[in-house]
Design a protein around this motif. Structure first.
Motif, PDB file in Angstrom:
ATOM      1  N   VAL A  65     -30.888  13.845   7.201  1.00 44.23           N
ATOM      2  CA  VAL A  65     -31.278  12.901   6.450  1.00 44.23           C
ATOM      3  C   VAL A  65     -31.466  13.617   4.621  1.00 44.23           C
ATOM      4  O   VAL A  65     -31.971  14.783   5.287  1.00 44.23           O
ATOM      5  N   ASN A  66     -31.529  13.354   4.224  1.00 36.90           N
ATOM      6  CA  ASN A  66     -30.671  14.259   3.022  1.00 36.90           C
ATOM      7  C   ASN A  66     -31.393  13.547   1.691  1.00 36.90           C
ATOM      8  O   ASN A  66     -30.887  11.880   0.896  1.00 36.90           O
ATOM      9  N   SER A  67     -33.508  13.656   1.065  1.00 36.53           N
ATOM     10  CA  SER A  67     -33.894  13.037  -0.144  1.00 36.53           C
ATOM     11  C   SER A  67     -34.272  13.458  -0.810  1.00 36.53           C
ATOM     12  O   SER A  67     -34.864  14.842  -0.298  1.00 36.53           O
ATOM     13  N   PRO A  68     -34.414  14.020  -2.294  1.00 36.63           N
ATOM     14  CA  PRO A  68     -33.000  13.395  -2.815  1.00 36.63           C
ATOM     15  C   PRO A  68     -31.576  14.056  -2.314  1.00 36.63           C
ATOM     16  O   PRO A  68     -31.417  15.063  -2.554  1.00 36.63           O
ATOM     17  N   ALA A  69     -31.304  13.123  -1.873  1.00 36.99           N
ATOM     18  CA  ALA A  69     -29.440  12.822  -2.445  1.00 36.99           C
ATOM     19  C   ALA A  69     -28.601  13.559  -2.978  1.00 36.99           C
ATOM     20  O   ALA A  69     -28.135  13.100  -3.658  1.00 36.99           O
ATOM     21  N   ASN A  70     -27.420  14.401  -2.283  1.00 36.87           N
ATOM     22  CA  ASN A  70     -26.280  14.141  -2.781  1.00 36.87           C
ATOM     23  C   ASN A  70     -25.135  13.672  -1.854  1.00 36.87           C
ATOM     24  O   ASN A  70     -24.860  13.218  -0.677  1.00 36.87           O
TER      25      ASN A  70
ATOM     26  N   ALA B 286     -33.336  11.123  -8.699  1.00 37.23           N
ATOM     27  CA  ALA B 286     -33.767  12.656  -8.513  1.00 37.23           C
ATOM     28  C   ALA B 286     -32.080  13.358  -8.365  1.00 37.23           C
ATOM     29  O   ALA B 286     -30.974  12.956  -8.252  1.00 37.23           O
ATOM     30  N   GLY B 287     -32.888  13.842  -8.439  1.00 36.62           N
ATOM     31  CA  GLY B 287     -31.515  15.685  -7.286  1.00 36.62           C
ATOM     32  C   GLY B 287     -30.583  16.130  -9.046  1.00 36.62           C
ATOM     33  O   GLY B 287     -31.207  15.891 -10.365  1.00 36.62           O
ATOM     34  N   LEU B 288     -29.593  16.160  -8.607  1.00 38.76           N
ATOM     35  CA  LEU B 288     -28.889  17.343  -9.678  1.00 38.76           C
ATOM     36  C   LEU B 288     -27.248  16.082 -10.405  1.00 38.76           C
ATOM     37  O   LEU B 288     -26.672  17.115 -11.156  1.00 38.76           O
TER      38      LEU B 288
ATOM     39  N   GLU C 235     -37.046   9.792 -12.144  1.00 36.89           N
ATOM     40  CA  GLU C 235     -37.609   8.012 -12.003  1.00 36.89           C
ATOM     41  C   GLU C 235     -38.801   7.951 -11.029  1.00 36.89           C
ATOM     42  O   GLU C 235     -38.912   7.543 -10.700  1.00 36.89           O
ATOM     43  N   GLU C 236     -38.136   9.161  -9.960  1.00 32.71           N
ATOM     44  CA  GLU C 236     -39.101   8.834  -8.438  1.00 32.71           C
ATOM     45  C   GLU C 236     -39.072  10.364  -8.408  1.00 32.71           C
ATOM     46  O   GLU C 236     -38.829  11.269  -8.227  1.00 32.71           O
ATOM     47  N   ARG C 237     -40.150  10.172  -7.520  1.00 37.95           N
ATOM     48  CA  ARG C 237     -41.084  11.291  -6.643  1.00 37.95           C
ATOM     49  C   ARG C 237     -40.522  11.780  -5.228  1.00 37.95           C
ATOM     50  O   ARG C 237     -40.959  11.042  -4.681  1.00 37.95           O
ATOM     51  N   PRO C 238     -39.424  12.734  -4.880  1.00 41.65           N
ATOM     52  CA  PRO C 238     -38.860  12.878  -3.499  1.00 41.65           C
ATOM     53  C   PRO C 238     -40.444  13.488  -2.652  1.00 41.65           C
ATOM     54  O   PRO C 238     -41.234  13.926  -3.352  1.00 41.65           O
ATOM     55  N   VAL C 239     -40.297  13.000  -1.342  1.00 37.65           N
ATOM     56  CA  VAL C 239     -41.223  13.270  -0.582  1.00 37.65           C
ATOM     57  C   VAL C 239     -40.739  13.778   0.899  1.00 37.65           C
ATOM     58  O   VAL C 239     -39.543  13.672   1.159  1.00 37.65           O
ATOM     59  N   SER C 240     -41.101  15.345   1.155  1.00 34.89           N
ATOM     60  CA  SER C 240     -40.795  16.384   2.438  1.00 34.89           C
ATOM     61  C   SER C 240     -40.734  15.188   3.610  1.00 34.89           C
ATOM     62  O   SER C 240     -41.821  14.936   4.305  1.00 34.89           O
ATOM     63  N   ILE C 241     -39.432  15.536   4.257  1.00 41.42           N
ATOM     64  CA  ILE C 241     -39.889  15.290   5.868  1.00 41.42           C
ATOM     65  C   ILE C 241     -41.308  15.861   6.339  1.00 41.42           C
ATOM     66  O   ILE C 241     -42.038  15.694   7.607  1.00 41.42           O
ATOM     67  N   LEU C 242     -42.080  16.943   5.181  1.00 37.95           N
ATOM     68  CA  LEU C 242     -43.740  18.250   6.664  1.00 37.95           C
ATOM     69  C   LEU C 242     -44.293  17.307   5.613  1.00 37.95           C
ATOM     70  O   LEU C 242     -45.186  18.148   6.346  1.00 37.95           O
TER      71      LEU C 242
END
Length: 416
Positions: free
Chosen positions: A206-211, A356-358, A248-255
């Motif tokens: 899984v990849n979030s924020p996604a490239n 989110a992301g670059l 605009e959104e706050r990413p969440v970690s799988i941890l």
């Protein structure tokens, strides 16, 4: 292997390494008498007919080579090229990091694969502070030579091979697919675990924020993937290299316990300091999660000599303990994002996702290569969405990694 489900034990058996160990114990004094001595030069060739070369993984052409003609077109612009195609940092490496690197420069001995205690403890502190990971032990963290290396080799490090599916998003960083191929596993692009059917899944990315498109996966979605994988003994690896670049959104970690229910079983989170700390040239990353999986990965990495240089580990430690430079870099990217987003909209583009992301995931509702050409004629180089999967055929990826001057130049050309 304590902490592993029965299915995970099967996934992590590493048949090739285990077989090598068994043969080494039985034949320490040489080949068995009934086999005789192997002819000179025959080692490694005994399992295939003479004249047949070793099997190589079927790898696609390197996609960026196809962009060269467009780069040349863009470079012909009177004011020079604005390269927004690759997410490579252009801003200075933070001073606190450079000082730490220099202070550790006298490093005549070999580094440890597991990483220094200081680095692993700094990673644990950062994961608690920025990723919501609680009660993580430093033994559940190891450094990697950047994150791409780990992504490419993780299926191999986990012992996956023929018959094992490695699942990744339909629009995705190409190295997930390459990693499956290198291991001889089956690459499967799917956004739905329910569509996978009865196939044997060894690893889910899984990849979030996604490239490339900057979409953020909610905690509830990630939790469903984790539950599905645990029921089937699959490992979930989360590529979280852009975790600190939420807009605009706050990413969440799988941890985060909101995702994993307070258990790290079967989970790995991959992190990079390339973007958040401008350390792409240092090759600085790490992986954290299920202690049993980390031990598995570490054991193979030690055999392979995959070690992060000692001065780089010191630099990583300083970077993880300092949040001020990350906020400074976020401000730079936020400003460039605002400028490019407004200019693209004025030029008739639509921005999809990109919360989110670059990157900005932009489209003019035409084939992506036509858009790449349109931009190249204006001296701007972008990445075609087709690089990331068939679903990207009408988009381009616009990186925020250019200097303020070059971003302003691109905006001027887009709105002329």
């Amino acid at each position: 292997m304590e902490g592993l489900h029965a299915g995970q034990r099967g996934v992590l058996r590493r048949p090739r390494l285990a077989r090598w160990r068994g043969e080494a114990r039985r034949h320490r004094q040489g080949p068995r008498a009934d086999r005789g001595a192997a002819p000179a030069g025959a080692r490694g060739a005994l399992s295939r007919p003479p004249g047949v070369p070793p099997r190589r993984p079927q790898l696609p052409d390197f996609p960026w080579d196809a962009l060269v003609p467009y780069s040349e077109r863009a470079a012909a612009h009177p004011d020079g090229i604005v390269d927004l195609s690759v997410g490579t940092p252009v801003d200075p490496t933070p001073e606190v990091v450079r000082h730490a690197l220099a202070a550790a420069a006298d490093a005549p001995g070999y580094p440890t694969t597991v990483g220094t205690p200081a680095l692993r403890e700094a990673a644990v502190r950062w994961l608690a502070r920025r990723a919501g990971a609680v009660a993580l032990d430093p033994g559940a963290v190891i450094p990697s030579i950047g994150s791409k290396e780990l992504v490419a080799w993780l299926p191999t490090l986990l012992g996956l091979g023929p018959g094992d599916a490695v699942v990744f998003p339909e629009l995705a960083y190409p190295t997930y697919d390459i990693g499956a191929r290198l291991a001889g596993a089956d690459p499967v692009a799917s956004d739905s675990v329910t569509a996978l059917g009865p196939r044997r899944v060894g690893l889910i990315w899984v990849n979030s924020p996604a490239n490339p498109h900057g979409r953020v996966l909610p905690a509830a979605h990630l939790a469903k993937v984790v539950d599905w994988a645990r029921e089937r003994g699959a490992v979930v690896a989360s590529d979280e290299c852009y975790l600190e670049l939420g807009w605009e959104e706050r990413p969440v970690s799988i941890l985060d316990p909101a995702v994993n229910g307070g258990s790290l079983d079967g989970l790995l989170a991959v992190h990079s300091l390339s973007k958040r700390s401008n350390l792409a040239g240092y090759r600085a990353g790490f992986v954290a999660g299920d202690p049993a999986l980390i031990r598995q990965v570490l054991e193979v990495r030690k055999h392979a000599g995959l070690m992060v240089p000692t001065p780089v580990q010191a630099a990583m430690t300083a970077a993880l303990d300092d949040d001020a430079h990350v906020e400074e870099q976020r401000s730079r990217y936020a400003r460039r994002r605002d400028v490019l987003r407004a200019a693209l909209a004025e030029a008739g583009f639509r921005i999809d996702h990109s919360t989110a992301g670059l990157y900005l995931w932009a489209t003019r509702d035409q084939p992506c290569w036509d858009t790449v050409g349109w931009l190249a004629d204006r001296g701007i180089l972008a990445a075609p969405g087709a690089f990331y999967g068939a679903a990207g055929g009408s988009h381009v990826r616009i990186a925020l990694t250019a200097t303020d001057e070059r971003v302003d130049a691109a905006a001027k050309r887009l709105t002329a």
